[in-house]
Design an enzyme around this catalytic site. Structure first.
Site, PDB file in Angstrom:
ATOM      1  N   LYS A  67      -1.146  -1.200   1.415  1.00  0.00           N
ATOM      2  CA  LYS A  67      -0.739  -1.510   0.059  1.00  0.00           C
ATOM      3  C   LYS A  67      -0.894  -0.283  -0.841  1.00  0.00           C
ATOM      4  CE  LYS A  67      -3.632  -2.771  -2.659  1.00  0.00           C
ATOM      5  NZ  LYS A  67      -3.337  -1.661  -3.560  1.00  0.00           N
ATOM      6  N   GLN A  98      -8.451 -10.346  -2.154  1.00  0.00           N
ATOM      7  CA  GLN A  98      -8.290 -10.366  -0.703  1.00  0.00           C
ATOM      8  C   GLN A  98      -9.031 -11.545  -0.090  1.00  0.00           C
ATOM      9  OE1 GLN A  98      -5.699  -7.767   0.170  1.00  0.00           O
ATOM     10  NE2 GLN A  98      -6.989  -8.179   1.909  1.00  0.00           N
ATOM     11  N   ASP A 103      -0.134 -12.723  -5.878  1.00  0.00           N
ATOM     12  CA  ASP A 103      -0.205 -13.391  -4.580  1.00  0.00           C
ATOM     13  C   ASP A 103       0.368 -14.807  -4.626  1.00  0.00           C
ATOM     14  OD1 ASP A 103      -1.003 -12.484  -2.133  1.00  0.00           O
ATOM     15  OD2 ASP A 103      -3.057 -13.204  -2.291  1.00  0.00           O
TER      16      ASP A 103
HETATM   17  N1  LIG Z   1      -5.005 -12.609  -0.909  1.00  0.00           N
HETATM   18  C1  LIG Z   1      -4.559 -12.158   0.266  1.00  0.00           C
HETATM   19  N2  LIG Z   1      -3.235 -12.081   0.483  1.00  0.00           N
HETATM   20  C2  LIG Z   1      -2.764 -11.648   1.690  1.00  0.00           C
HETATM   21  O1  LIG Z   1      -1.534 -11.604   1.873  1.00  0.00           O
HETATM   22  C3  LIG Z   1      -3.681 -11.261   2.689  1.00  0.00           C
HETATM   23  C4  LIG Z   1      -5.048 -11.326   2.379  1.00  0.00           C
HETATM   24  N3  LIG Z   1      -5.460 -11.801   1.186  1.00  0.00           N
HETATM   25  N4  LIG Z   1      -5.974 -10.950   3.297  1.00  0.00           N
HETATM   26  C5  LIG Z   1      -5.588 -10.316   4.521  1.00  0.00           C
HETATM   27  C6  LIG Z   1      -4.284 -10.858   5.052  1.00  0.00           C
HETATM   28  C7  LIG Z   1      -3.699  -9.955   6.088  1.00  0.00           C
HETATM   29  N5  LIG Z   1      -2.573  -9.337   5.463  1.00  0.00           N
HETATM   30  C8  LIG Z   1      -1.871  -8.224   5.951  1.00  0.00           C
HETATM   31  C9  LIG Z   1      -2.284  -7.554   7.085  1.00  0.00           C
HETATM   32  C10 LIG Z   1      -1.604  -6.448   7.536  1.00  0.00           C
HETATM   33  C11 LIG Z   1      -0.485  -5.993   6.854  1.00  0.00           C
HETATM   34  C12 LIG Z   1       0.284  -4.796   7.328  1.00  0.00           C
HETATM   35  O2  LIG Z   1       0.718  -3.981   6.530  1.00  0.00           O
HETATM   36  N6  LIG Z   1       0.483  -4.678   8.651  1.00  0.00           N
HETATM   37  C13 LIG Z   1       1.163  -3.552   9.254  1.00  0.00           C
HETATM   38  C14 LIG Z   1       0.036  -2.724   9.825  1.00  0.00           C
HETATM   39  C15 LIG Z   1       0.316  -1.627  10.708  1.00  0.00           C
HETATM   40  C16 LIG Z   1      -0.933  -0.833  11.104  1.00  0.00           C
HETATM   41  O3  LIG Z   1      -1.748  -0.518  10.235  1.00  0.00           O
HETATM   42  O4  LIG Z   1      -1.046  -0.559  12.286  1.00  0.00           O
HETATM   43  C17 LIG Z   1       2.117  -4.112  10.305  1.00  0.00           C
HETATM   44  O5  LIG Z   1       3.044  -3.394  10.672  1.00  0.00           O
HETATM   45  O6  LIG Z   1       1.953  -5.281  10.728  1.00  0.00           O
HETATM   46  C18 LIG Z   1      -0.061  -6.642   5.721  1.00  0.00           C
HETATM   47  C19 LIG Z   1      -0.750  -7.748   5.287  1.00  0.00           C
HETATM   48  C20 LIG Z   1      -2.287  -9.906   4.197  1.00  0.00           C
HETATM   49  N7  LIG Z   1      -3.303 -10.841   3.956  1.00  0.00           N
END
Ligand SMILES: Nc1nc(=O)c2c([nH]1)NC[C@@H]1CN(c3ccc(C(=O)N[C@@H](CCC(=O)O)C(=O)O)cc3)CN21
Ligand SMILES: NC(=O)c1ccc[n+]([C@@H]2O[C@H](COP(=O)([O-])OP(=O)(O)OC[C@H]3O[C@@H](n4cnc5c(N)ncnc54)[C@H](OP(=O)(O)O)[C@@H]3O)[C@@H](O)[C@H]2O)c1
Ligand SMILES: [Mg+2]
Length: 286
Positions: free
Chosen positions: A53, A97, A120
């Site tokens: 983010k 979070q 959110d």
């Molecule tokens: N209030 C709140 N809202 C959320 O949307 C949220 C939370 N809390 N707590 C954690 C979870 C997990 N969330 C996530 C987890 C990972 C990515 C993400 O960007 N994943 C990439 C990571 C790649 C890497 O670092 O290797 C992906 O490609 O999946 C996004 C949201 C969103 N989440």
């Protein structure tokens, strides 16, 4: 082999559009949009999210106001931090979070966020708007799923959708959004009997259970659209960690019609929707 639903590329496209929008709005406003993320303790999935983010905010021109609290922070301290951010004119979006440490009450904290800064979409006012089919701030992960389905022009009306998981963050708002798109929706959870039989009837299957690779070949109808929301960190034999979803990708890919990868699927779409919600709040505050 299934077609890949590429969340990473789609999210990049959305982010460039947001960057252009901010470029034109910022001179008029005299400040960039601002997003504040409150993180308490060290949840690994949250840490990934916070990192991505912040990088993305920087890329599109949103100011980050991250606050990382120790795991033993009290409810009162967090309430006060939220109250300060509600009053802070530089901040358009606030996100707490989840999950929070055991001693904290997430539900009552979500009430404290000013609904128009609820990036959110988890404030009762915004969740209520979703139930009523009104416009408003939407939970980022299910909104990201809907946006990706739209991008690939996946037909939804009349289709059987099965959502695995019923959390406030993902499962419940996901089911409501699919219903809004005229799917016939079933929600399964840890108490569901015959989960595999139910899942394998789905034209659209959404996995949001937080169980690494739980959804296997016997859960998938041939040609189904499989959306993997899960983000689980696994350690391999060499002690190196890798991200896996709730779907066993190797098993599912030959059966599904479309499938999202992890990483590169719904994770980046969630970040893009968070930025979009922040920019939407920023525009409304002109
Ligand atoms: N209030 C709140 N809202 C959320 O949307 C949220 C939370 N809390 N707590 C954690 C979870 C997990 N969330 C996530 C987890 C990972 C990515 C993400 O960007 N994943 C990439 C990571 C790649 C890497 O670092 O290797 C992906 O490609 O999946 C996004 C949201 C969103 N989440
Ligand atoms: N990609 C993203 O942007 C993103 C965003 C948020 C979350 N996530 C990930 O998505 C997953 C789910 O997150 P969440 O916040 O919704 O998790 P959560 O609050 O733990 O909810 C999990 C849900 O799955 C159900 N469940 C658990 N084990 C099950 C089983 N064996 N069979 C059937 N249902 C089961 C639970 O049922 P009960 O209600 O009966 O307990 C619950 O409803 C996690 O991996 C999380 O890291 C990803
Ligand atoms: Mg993903």
């Amino acid at each position: 082999m299934a077609n890949l639903l590429d969340g990473k590329t789609t999210a990049q496209k959305i982010q460039s559009q947001l960057r252009e929008k901010i470029k034109t709005l910022e001179p008029q406003r005299g400040r960039p949009p601002g997003l504040a993320v409150l993180m308490v303790g060290d949840n690994p999935a949250s840490a990934v999210y916070v990192r991505n983010k912040e990088k993305s905010c920087e890329r599109v021109g949103i100011a980050s106001f991250g606050q990382h609290f120790p795991a033993d922070t009290s409810q009162e301290e967090l309430k006060e931090a939220i109250a300060n951010l509600n009053e802070d004119d530089r901040v358009d979006g606030i996100l707490v979070q989840l999950p929070l440490p055991e001693h904290l009450d997430a539900v009552s904290l979500l009430y404290e966020i000013a609904p128009h800064k609820d990036a959110d979409g988890l404030h009762p006012m915004n969740l209520g708007g979703l139930v009523r089919g009104e416009k408003g701030l939407r939970s980022c992960t299910p909104a990201g799923v809907m946006r990706l389905l739209e991008e690939y022009q996946i037909p939804l009306a009349g289709k059987r959708a099965v959502v695995l998981g019923r959390s406030i963050l993902v499962g419940k708002p996901m089911a409501l959004m699919l219903l809004e798109a005229n799917c016939t929706v079933t929600v399964a959870h840890s108490r569901t009997e015959n989960l595999e039989a139910i899942a394998s009837e789905a034209d659209i299957l959404i996995a949001a259970v937080g169980r690494p690779e739980m959804v296997g070949a016997n859960c998938i109808k041939p040609g189904a659209v499989v959306i993997d929301v899960g983000i689980n960190r696994l350690e391999d034999a060499n002690g190196k960690s890798r991200l896996v979803g709730d779907v066993d990708f190797q098993a599912a890919e030959p059966i599904a019609g479309y499938i999202t990868p992890v990483p590169g699927g719904i994770g980046p779409m969630t970040v893009a929707m968070l930025l979009q919600n922040t920019v939407e709040s920023y525009q409304k505050r002109i």
